[in-house]
Design an enzyme around this catalytic site. Structure first.
Site: not given
Length: 753
Positions: A49, A95
């Site tokens: 990430h 998200h």
């Protein structure tokens, strides 16, 4: 310290998401075993990430510079110059994982994070767009996800005071176990007042500003770099909790502090929290940093150094100020009742030194944290792809009634009205919104100037599944075409690349091909990619009733979904277009080539439940000319409506032009005969736009099209209360607008009511 730290072992490192090779590399770089706190730093900063370990090698192929670019990739957001001393700052983020675990807060904090990325650059946010993907809305679990995500987006954006002006929502079974929640934000800043995430000047103070730190969100970055299994919902503590009212105060305080001239650099404490800021900011500046964690404002007792560094509590920033001007910064934040606490200073040692109550708990070279391993792993096309592409949609039965087929298509959840979602959003706060959600692109004026910007997002996972390179290029073209259909000249791209696990060769091949397609389209359209996000490991372990082709050993990946955001400029804010017909008696033209395909189409899925075939040809030079012709016609005031032909083909585009405006307007159109009637009506292809022109301006329009050197034809006229479509010499659709509108307005909302 309040608790004894666990003993660092290889098993512990693996439990934190590191591989054995990465653990050995850490030991080599430090020359010793890491402490528990240091291991936490590496596990977060080296997560997929944060570090883009599998994607960096491919992202280098994207064009990142251009005459308008003020800031490209590598900062909190990208920025392009729009003239009159103004710049637009924009970025899209994902998200996905948090929103599956806790839909409301996952989506809400996604909005909060992208807002901070924008105002960290010194810009005031003026618009939000959300690009969402879910499973079948008839499934109660999917409905709960949709309700949570949409309410989370609306709650945070509405309370903060930034309008949500557009985006898209699409549905496919591949998203059932892993929804996609991508949020784009756009902001305005004076072109000479852009701030960056820098930690320059040894001895300059480091300030923690904003909300207090708690235990929410610890290891959120690591969680976002993992595949979901049956225990996914147990990860709820890794989801952050948002407070939009505090974020609004933080916006105003940051902009006020920046205006004093006492701010050197600033960064949002997003993924990996304080650990990320304290390593990335000095790494970018060739400096070091030392911090004292006991000075960090805390809302929970007994937090360890590990927790303080890795917490992803929201509404926090790390700020580097000018030495000697500390009190100015404190006063600016005190006026907004926010913490502004000096927790350290910039050093010239190129190390991050972390202390807790005076005791050193971490000492790591900042480059070691910021420069994670980069992998070049093997990749290859999936073995099932050739069979999928071999599907011939024209071998499937034709609809017995094309009117019914069109109504069914307009009532499919992906094509149907998304008013249920949009009406929950404040679309006009700030009173800049000229075109609300529901047209090809949203348009916002730039106060104090004659200019406006047009913004749009787009992406089609089924097309990318069947041909990653061409499908991704088409996504760029469609997003840019949407902006052009509003009258905007596209200036820049931000992308959010949503894929499965890069450790699987077929997924990495999809990713590599998609990036190459994006690069090709951006080069042809002269569109720099100024920022974006990569979201990998979007997949779920476990059974699924309808097994998609992207399955390996019980692992279900989402459709490969690059979401493309485009920002464009209108020199005259009064010269914009919308997609709906404005009145009777206007001539209707179809711009662009005839080449279409039912392969990967919405019709093929809705009617036959199939995903297969080949995509239509894409000629990027024709795409460029068609978009330029549309913009020229809008700029000359020649067209009364302009609408991109995308999902559902020309029939759906005409139906949408009839029923999506303030009042329905009918249309009669004749289309040339093709391979088959469903192919002509519902086939999808790039570079196609429907426009309407007042009869008195038809000659001027014809002259402009001749200059533009694009394929085009008149196909009909507007008027009445029906949509009548002819293919060749045969009338095939004759449907009342009330039927189309009913199907379109209720196709999605009937699931949510």
């Amino acid at each position: 310290m309040s608790r004894a730290e666990p003993k660092v072992t290889l098993d512990l490192a693996r439990g934190l998401g590191l591989t054995a090779e990465e653990y050995d590399r850490i030991i080599q770089q430090l020359g010793r075993e890491p402490s528990y706190t240091e291991l936490g730093l590496f596990s977060a900063l080296w997560s997929e990430h944060c570090a883009y370990k599998h994607s960096r090698v491919f992202l280098k192929r994207l064009p990142q510079s251009g005459p308008h670019v003020l800031q490209g990739p590598g900062e909190n957001a990208g920025a392009v110059d729009i003239g009159d001393g103004w710049a637009v700052v924009f970025k899209v983020e994902s998200h996905n994982h948090p929103s599956f675990i806790e839909p409301f807060q996952g989506a809400a904090t996604g909005v909060g994070g992208i807002l901070r990325d924008i105002f960290t650059m010194g810009a005031r946010p003026i618009a939000i767009l959300d690009s969402l993907r879910f499973g079948d809305p008839a499934d109660p679990k999917t409905r709960r996800l949709i309700e949570g995500v949409v309410s989370g987006i609306s709650w945070y954006g509405n309370c903060f005071g930034c309008p949500t002006v557009g985006g898209e929502i699409a549905f496919a079974p591949e998203y059932a176990g892993n929804p996609l929640v991508n949020v784009m934000c756009v902001g305005l800043v004076r072109a000479d007042r852009i701030f960056r995430a820098r930690a320059e000047g040894a001895g300059n103070p480091v300030f923690y500003v904003g909300n207090k730190t708690g235990r929410d969100g610890i290891h959120g970055a690591t969680m976002a770099s993992a595949t979901f299994d049956e225990h996914a919902e147990e990860r709820r503590p890794t989801v952050q909790v948002g407070d939009p009212f505090t974020e609004k105060l933080l916006l105003e305080a940051c902009l006020e502090a920046m205006a004093t001239g006492a701010v050197i650099g600033i960064q949002d404490m997003g993924a990996a929290g304080l650990a990320c800021c304290t390593s990335e900011m000095p790494a970018r500046s060739g400096t070091g940093m030392q911090v004292e964690l006991s000075a960090v404002p805390q809302r929970e007792e007994g937090m360890t150094p590990y927790e303080l560094l890795l917490s992803e509590s929201q509404e926090r920033m790390l700020l580097v100020g000018v030495r000697g001007r500390e009190d100015e910064l404190r006063r600016a934040f005190a006026r907004w009742e926010l913490d502004a606490v000096q927790i350290g200073e910039v050093t010239d040692g190129r190390e991050l030194i972390v202390r807790h109550r005076g005791e050193e708990v971490a000492r790591v070279p900042v480059e070691a944290l910021a420069e994670a391993p980069s992998y070049e792993k093997p990749y290859a096309p999936p073995p099932w792809l050739a069979e999928r592409q071999a599907l011939d949609p024209l071998a499937l039965p034709e609809p017995p009634d094309y009117g019914d087929a069109l109504i069914g298509l307009m009532g499919s959840p992906t094509l149907a009205s998304k008013e249920w979602a949009f009406r929950q959003y404040d679309q006009q706060v700030g009173i800049n919104t000229l075109v609300l959600p529901g047209s090809d692109a949203s348009v916002l004026r730039i106060k104090g100037t004659r200019r406006a910007i047009a913004v749009a997002t787009d992406g089609n996972g089924r097309q990318v599944l069947l041909d990653p390179r061409r499908g991704a290029a088409m996504a760029v073209c469609e997003a840019a075409r949407n902006v052009s259909c509003a009258g905007g000249r596209p200036l820049g791209v931000t992308d959010c690349l949503n894929f499965g696990s890069p450790e699987r060769p077929e997924i990495l091949w999809q990713f590599a091909e998609a990036v190459e397609g994006i690069a090709e389209a951006c080069r042809a359209l002269e569109l720099p990619v100024v920022g974006g996000n990569v979201s990998l490991y979007n997949e779920t372990v476990g059974p699924r009733e309808a097994t998609p082709p992207s399955v390996s050993s019980g692992v279900h990946a989402v459709l490969p979904t690059p979401v493309i955001g485009v920002v464009g400029l209108l020199d005259d804010a009064t010269l914009f277009a919308t997609q709906w017909f404005k009145g009777a008696g206007h001539r209707v033209a179809l711009l662009g080539p005839d080449a279409v395909s039912l392969g990967g189409s919405e019709f093929l899925w809705t009617r036959h439940g199939q995903v297969g075939g080949r995509l239509a040809a894409l000629d990027l030079e024709v795409e460029r000319r068609v978009q330029a012709a549309v913009r020229a016609a809008i700029g000359a005031g020649l067209v009364t409506a302009a609408h991109d032909c995308s999902e559902g083909g020309v029939a759906a585009a005409l139906a949408e032009s009839c029923v999506t405006g303030p009042a329905p307007v009918g249309c009669e159109a004749a289309l040339p005969a093709g391979a088959r009637r469903d192919h002509v009506l519902f086939g999808e292809g790039p570079s196609r736009v429907v426009v309407s022109v007042e009869t008195a301006r038809a000659r001027e329009f014809e002259a402009l099209m001749a200059e533009s050197a694009i394929p085009w034809r008149w196909i009909g006229t507007t008027g009445g209360d029906r949509l009548r479509l002819q293919v060749g010499a045969e009338a095939v659709v004759d449907v009342g607008l009330d039927q189309i509108e009913h199907a379109w307005r209720n196709g999605f909302e009937r699931h949510m009511a």
